[in-house]
Design an enzyme around this catalytic site. Structure first.
Site, PDB file in Angstrom:
ATOM      1  N   LYS A 229       0.824  -1.227   0.000  1.00 12.93           N
ATOM      2  CA  LYS A 229       0.000   0.000   0.000  1.00 12.93           C
ATOM      3  C   LYS A 229       0.845   1.257   0.000  1.00 12.93           C
ATOM      4  O   LYS A 229       0.424   2.305  -0.446  1.00 12.93           O
ATOM      5  CB  LYS A 229      -0.934   0.078   1.230  1.00 12.93           C
ATOM      6  CG  LYS A 229      -1.470  -1.222   1.780  1.00 12.93           C
ATOM      7  CD  LYS A 229      -0.505  -1.906   2.738  1.00 12.93           C
ATOM      8  CE  LYS A 229      -0.547  -3.404   2.481  1.00 12.93           C
ATOM      9  NZ  LYS A 229       0.598  -4.175   2.950  1.00 12.93           N
ATOM     10  N   ARG A 230       2.019   1.158   0.539  1.00  8.22           N
ATOM     11  CA  ARG A 230       2.854   2.354   0.661  1.00  8.22           C
ATOM     12  C   ARG A 230       3.597   2.701  -0.624  1.00  8.22           C
ATOM     13  O   ARG A 230       4.128   3.789  -0.756  1.00  8.22           O
ATOM     14  CB  ARG A 230       3.864   2.176   1.808  1.00  8.22           C
ATOM     15  CG  ARG A 230       3.279   2.522   3.164  1.00  8.22           C
ATOM     16  CD  ARG A 230       3.953   1.738   4.273  1.00  8.22           C
ATOM     17  NE  ARG A 230       3.234   0.487   4.526  1.00  8.22           N
ATOM     18  CZ  ARG A 230       3.774  -0.728   4.416  1.00  8.22           C
ATOM     19  NH1 ARG A 230       5.029  -0.873   4.093  1.00  8.22           N
ATOM     20  NH2 ARG A 230       3.048  -1.798   4.656  1.00  8.22           N
TER      21      ARG A 230
END
Length: 455
Positions: A229-230
Site C-alpha cells: 500500500k505504501r
RNA sequence: GCCCCCUUCGUCUAGCCCGGUCCAGGACACCUCGUUUUCACUGAGGUAACUGGGGUUCGAAUCCCCAAGGGGGCGCCA
C-alpha cells in the site's frame, strides 16, 4: 452439463483499494463475463478491529470506477446473502458444530482447531521457536488451473475459530465458498500455500472444492517484494484523482499476468472479455511499470470520441478555474479539438491549454532560453512576422502564407518564426499544431500577445 | 529453518505444451536521425535477453536433472 460459473472477489475492508486486489477482482470479473457466469462480491470483515465503513466505500467506489459490476453482493443483494461475513456468524457457528460433531474439530485453549488425520509427534519448530505437535498428514493435491499440479501437506492442526468467538479467515472463506456455490477461486499466488489448509477444510466437510487459479503477484517497480500500500502507484484512488481513464487502468491491469491473444496491447474491454482464458494466465510475477500504464492512458485518451473527451475535459478545466459556465460548448470544442491529439493526459490538460483561456498563463523559462539559443533574437523574429500576420486572412492556410511571406522577406525559414510565435502566444515550447493554435486563439488575442511580447 | 511457486531485452512479454522456420519477435523506457510546420506528436533506425551447470538429441529458449537467484507461505491477519 457443467454448472454455471460462479466466481467471487472477497476483499476485507482494512485499507484502501490496492492495485493487486483490483487486478484479482478484475480477473474474476473477466472470467465471469467471459463465461456468462456470476461475479459475486463478498466482504470478508471478520476482523472487527481492522475493518472500517470508509474503506468499504472506497472499495465499492473503485470497483465501479473500473467498471466491474457485481451480480451479487453489497447494495445489489442476491440469493446467497448476506454478503458480509460479519452478518453470517450464526452460519459459521453451525458449521463449526457440524465439524465438532463429526470429530473433525476440537477445542483447545478456548479456540477451535481443525483435526488433521495422521500420526502425531511432538517436534521443535524452528520458525515458531517452540515444541509443537506435528501431524504427518497426507499431502493435499491441487490441480491448479494456472500452476498445474501442486502438492502440499499441512503438518499441524490449525485454528478455525478464535477464543474470542470469531471465526478465522480460512474457515469462513471455505464455508462461504461452499454455501455460495463458488465454482472457481481466482486469487493471488500468495494464497497458494494456504490452499492445502482450505482443501483440508473442504475434506472435513466432505465437500468438493472449487477449481483454483492462482494468479501471479504484482511486484514493486524497483526493489524487492510485492507492491504494498505504501508504494507509489499502489492505490486505485490515486489514478482516479489524477484523472486517469478507468478503461486505461483496467487495460493495463489486464496486461499484468495475461496477454491478449490477438497481439494488441491497447484494446476495448469487450475484446479482452472475449479473449480472456484462465489457462493463458502467466505463472511468473510481474513488475509494475507506471510509465507503461501512462502510455496506455495516452493512447486511450487520443482514441476517445471528441464528445467524450470534451465531457471529461470540461470539469477538469472548471476545477482549474480556467473556464466557467459562461463558455460556449462550441468554443470549448474548438479548443479541445486541436488539443486532444497532443495532450498526454487529462491531468496535464490545464497546463497544456491554460493559455487559451487566461492571459496570465505561465511562461516556460526553459522554452524561452532554448528559443534564444537556437533561432537568434525571438523579439526580432516577431517584429518581422507581425506585419504579415496583421494583413493575413485568419485561416490556417492564410496563416501559413503569412509565415512563408515573412520567411522570404527576411531570407529565413518559416520555422524560424514558429517557436517565437508559439512562446509569445502560449508561453510554451511545445503544444498543439501552431497554426491551429493561432487560428483558435483568434486574430485579436494573437496580435496583442505578439505585440506585448516585443513591447 | 521448513514448505510451495517462478526464472527470455532495464520493464511487460511472444515463442516453450507438439525440439529445427529464433544468430529469439512485439510493446514501454532509452539513444540516434528525419520532416523548408513547431512538438510532449509522427516516421525511420539503434542498443538490449533465452540465470548457470549437467544431461537427452543430428539439433534445445523449447524435454529431463541439479544449482543459483527471485517471489510467496509457515498467526487465535486476511
Amino acid at each position: 452439463m457443467k454448472s454455471p460459473v460462479r466466481v467471487r472477489f472477497a476483499p476485507s475492508p482494512t485499507g484502501f483499494f490496492h492495485i493487486g486486489s483490483a487486478r484479482t477482482a478484475l480477473f474474476n470479473w473477466l472470467y465471469a463475463r467471459h463465461t456468462g457466469g456470476k461475479f459475486i462480491l463478498r466482504i470478508e470483515d471478520t476482523d472487527k478491529e481492522r475493518n472500517s465503513a470508509e474503506f468499504l466505500q472506497v472499495i465499492l467506489d473503485s470497483m465501479r470506477w473500473l467498471g466491474m459490476d457485481w451480480d451479487e453482493g453489497p447494495e445489489v443483494g442476491g440469493d446467497y446473502g448476506p454478503y458480509f461475513q460479519s452478518q453470517r456468524t450464526e452460519l459459521y457457528r453451525a458449521k463449526l458444530k457440524e465439524l465438532a460433531d463429526k470429530g473433525k474439530a476440537y477445542e483447545k485453549d478456548g479456540a477451535w482447531w481443525l483435526r488433521l488425520e495422521g500420526a502425531r509427534a511432538m517436534v521443535f519448530d524452528d520458525h515458531l521457536k517452540k515444541e509443537i505437535e506435528k501431524v504427518s498428514a497426507a499431502p493435499m493435491v491441487l490441480q491448479d488451473l494456472v500452476r498445474g499440479r501442486v502438492e502440499r501437506a499441512e503438518d499441524r492442526d490449525f485454528v478455525i475459530f478464535r477464543s474470542n468467538g470469531e471465526p478465522v479467515f480460512h474457515f469462513v472463506n471455505v464455508v462461504d465458498d461452499i454455501e455460495m456455490k463458488i465454482t472457481h477461486v481466482i486469487r493471488g499466488e500468495d494464497h497458494l500455500s494456504n490452499t492445502s489448509k482450505h482443501l483440508e477444510i473442504f475434506k472435513a466437510f466432505g465437500a468438493t472444492p472449487p477449481e483454483y487459479a492462482h494468479i501471479p503477484l504484482i511486484l514493486k517497480t524497483d526493489g524487492p517484494g510485492k507492491m504494498s500500500k505504501r508504494d507509489r502507484g499502489a492505490l486505485i484512488e490515486e489514478y482516479q484523482q489524477r484523472h486517469y481513464l478507468p478503461a486505461a487502468v483496467r487495460n493495463y491491469l489486464c496486461l499484468l499476468g495475461w496477454t491478449p491473444t490477438d497481439g494488441r496491447e491497447v484494446l476495448p474491454i469487450e475484446d479482452i472479455i472475449s479473449q480472456f482464458e484462465l489457462s493463458a494466465i502467466h505463472q511468473s510475477n510481474a513488475r509494475f511499470d507506471e510509465r507503461k500504464m501512462a502510455h496506455i492512458n495516452t493512447q486511450t485518451l487520443r482514441a476517445l470520441p471528441a464528445d467524450e473527451f470534451n465531457a471529461l475535459a470540461k470539469p477538469i478545466l472548471s476545477a482549474a478555474h480556467l473556464i466557467d459556465e459562461s463558455i460556449s460548448s462550441q468554443r470549448l470544442a474548438e479548443v479541445l479539438a486541436i488539443v486532444q491529439e497532443k495532450v498526454i493526459s487529462l491531468e496535464h490538460l490545464p497546463e497544456f491549454v491554460g493559455f487559451f483561456f487566461t492571459t496570465s498563463f505561465k511562461k516556460d523559462e526553459n522554452a524561452l532560453a532554448n528559443l534564444t539559443k537556437k533561432g537568434g533574437d525571438p523579439r526580432a523574429r516577431i517584429q518581422e512576422l507581425l506585419p504579415h500576420l496583421e494583413s493575413s486572412a485568419w485561416t490556417e492556410s492564410g496563416l501559413e502564407s503569412a509565415f512563408n511571406a515573412a520567411a522570404s522577406a527576411h531570407q529565413r525559414k518559416p520555422t524560424d518564426f514558429f517557436a517565437p510565435a508559439r512562446f509569445a502566444t502560449s508561453g510554451q515550447g511545445g503544444g498543439p499544431h501552431l497554426l491551429g493554435v493561432l487560428r483558435v486563439l483568434g486574430r485579436d488575442t494573437t496580435l496583442s500577445r505578439l505585440k506585448s511580447f516585443i513591447a
